[in-house]
Design a protein around this motif. Structure first.
Motif, short mmCIF file in Angstrom:
data_model
loop_
_atom_site.label_atom_id
_atom_site.label_comp_id
_atom_site.label_asym_id
_atom_site.label_seq_id
_atom_site.Cartn_x
_atom_site.Cartn_y
_atom_site.Cartn_z
N ALA A 1 0.87 -1.17 0.00
CA ALA A 1 0.00 0.00 0.00
C ALA A 1 0.91 1.23 0.00
N ILE A 2 0.37 2.36 -0.40
CA ILE A 2 1.15 3.59 -0.40
C ILE A 2 1.33 4.06 1.04
N HIS A 3 2.56 4.35 1.40
CA HIS A 3 2.88 4.82 2.76
C HIS A 3 2.29 6.22 2.96
N PRO A 4 1.74 6.51 4.15
CA PRO A 4 1.13 7.83 4.38
C PRO A 4 2.07 9.01 4.13
N SER A 5 3.38 8.83 4.27
CA SER A 5 4.31 9.93 4.04
C SER A 5 4.39 10.32 2.57
N SER A 6 3.78 9.54 1.69
CA SER A 6 3.82 9.83 0.25
C SER A 6 2.73 10.81 -0.18
N PHE A 7 1.89 11.23 0.76
CA PHE A 7 0.81 12.17 0.46
C PHE A 7 1.14 13.55 1.02
N VAL A 8 0.65 14.57 0.36
CA VAL A 8 0.79 15.95 0.83
C VAL A 8 -0.55 16.67 0.62
N ILE A 9 -0.70 17.77 1.31
CA ILE A 9 -1.84 18.66 1.08
C ILE A 9 -1.29 19.80 0.22
N ASN A 10 -1.91 20.03 -0.93
CA ASN A 10 -1.40 21.05 -1.84
C ASN A 10 -1.84 22.46 -1.41
N GLN A 11 -1.48 23.45 -2.20
CA GLN A 11 -1.77 24.84 -1.85
C GLN A 11 -3.26 25.16 -1.86
N TYR A 12 -4.08 24.26 -2.41
CA TYR A 12 -5.53 24.47 -2.44
C TYR A 12 -6.25 23.67 -1.35
N GLY A 13 -5.45 22.97 -0.50
CA GLY A 13 -6.04 22.19 0.58
C GLY A 13 -6.48 20.81 0.16
N SER A 14 -6.11 20.37 -1.03
CA SER A 14 -6.49 19.05 -1.52
C SER A 14 -5.37 18.04 -1.31
N LEU A 15 -5.76 16.80 -1.16
CA LEU A 15 -4.81 15.71 -0.98
C LEU A 15 -4.24 15.29 -2.33
N GLU A 16 -2.93 15.08 -2.38
CA GLU A 16 -2.31 14.58 -3.61
C GLU A 16 -1.06 13.79 -3.26
N LEU A 17 -0.62 12.99 -4.22
CA LEU A 17 0.64 12.25 -4.05
C LEU A 17 1.81 13.19 -4.28
N LYS A 18 2.88 12.97 -3.54
CA LYS A 18 4.10 13.73 -3.78
C LYS A 18 4.59 13.42 -5.19
N ARG A 19 5.19 14.39 -5.81
CA ARG A 19 5.72 14.18 -7.16
C ARG A 19 6.91 13.22 -7.13
N PHE A 20 7.74 13.34 -6.10
CA PHE A 20 8.90 12.47 -5.95
C PHE A 20 8.86 11.87 -4.56
N GLY A 21 9.48 10.72 -4.40
CA GLY A 21 9.59 10.11 -3.08
C GLY A 21 8.43 9.21 -2.69
N LEU A 22 7.76 8.60 -3.67
CA LEU A 22 6.68 7.67 -3.37
C LEU A 22 7.25 6.47 -2.62
N LEU A 23 6.69 6.19 -1.46
CA LEU A 23 7.09 5.02 -0.67
C LEU A 23 5.91 4.07 -0.55
N ILE A 24 6.21 2.78 -0.53
CA ILE A 24 5.17 1.79 -0.32
C ILE A 24 5.54 0.93 0.89
N GLU A 25 4.51 0.32 1.50
CA GLU A 25 4.74 -0.54 2.65
C GLU A 25 3.98 -1.84 2.45
N PRO A 26 4.51 -2.95 2.95
CA PRO A 26 3.87 -4.26 2.75
C PRO A 26 2.48 -4.29 3.39
N ILE A 27 1.59 -5.01 2.75
CA ILE A 27 0.27 -5.28 3.31
C ILE A 27 0.38 -6.65 3.96
N SER A 28 0.08 -6.74 5.23
CA SER A 28 0.17 -8.03 5.90
C SER A 28 -1.00 -8.90 5.48
N GLY A 29 -0.69 -10.12 5.07
CA GLY A 29 -1.72 -11.04 4.59
C GLY A 29 -2.18 -10.66 3.20
N LYS A 30 -2.64 -11.62 2.43
CA LYS A 30 -3.13 -11.32 1.08
C LYS A 30 -4.60 -11.48 1.10
#
Length: 92
Positions: A63-92
């Motif tokens: 899953a996408i790690h929470p640190s990969s998201f930012v709030i932009n200048q309009y107050g909306s949620l978006e992914l960072k342009r660089f530095g996307l991190l992912i973390e394992p999902i436990s169990g399939k």
């Protein structure tokens, strides 16, 4: 939840060089192939950018790690342009 999957055949890092242009030096890009499950019948191929020296992600579901998201200048949620991190999902 958006799932990202890395298959065993995609645990390697692909390197490419962007040549120097004008006053900008050449850059080396490190990427790994992954697949995003966007709700369709099949996952969609994507590229994960890695930092120099960062090990490749192992095969599995992520899953996408929470640190990969930012709030932009309009107050909306978006992914960072660089530095996307992912973390394992436990169990399939």
């Amino acid at each position: 939840m958006l799932k990202i999957e890395i298959f065993p055949e995609n645990v390697n890092i692909e390197t490419r060089v962007i040549p120097a242009k004008d006053d900008k030096p050449s850059r080396t890009i490190y990427e790994q192939i992954a697949y995003a499950h966007l709700g369709g019948k099949f996952p969609v191929e994507m590229k994960l950018q890695l930092e120099q020296g960062q090990p490749a992600y192992v095969a599995g579901l992520y899953a996408i790690h929470p640190s990969s998201f930012v709030i932009n200048q309009y107050g909306s949620l978006e992914l960072k342009r660089f530095g996307l991190l992912i973390e394992p999902i436990s169990g399939k």
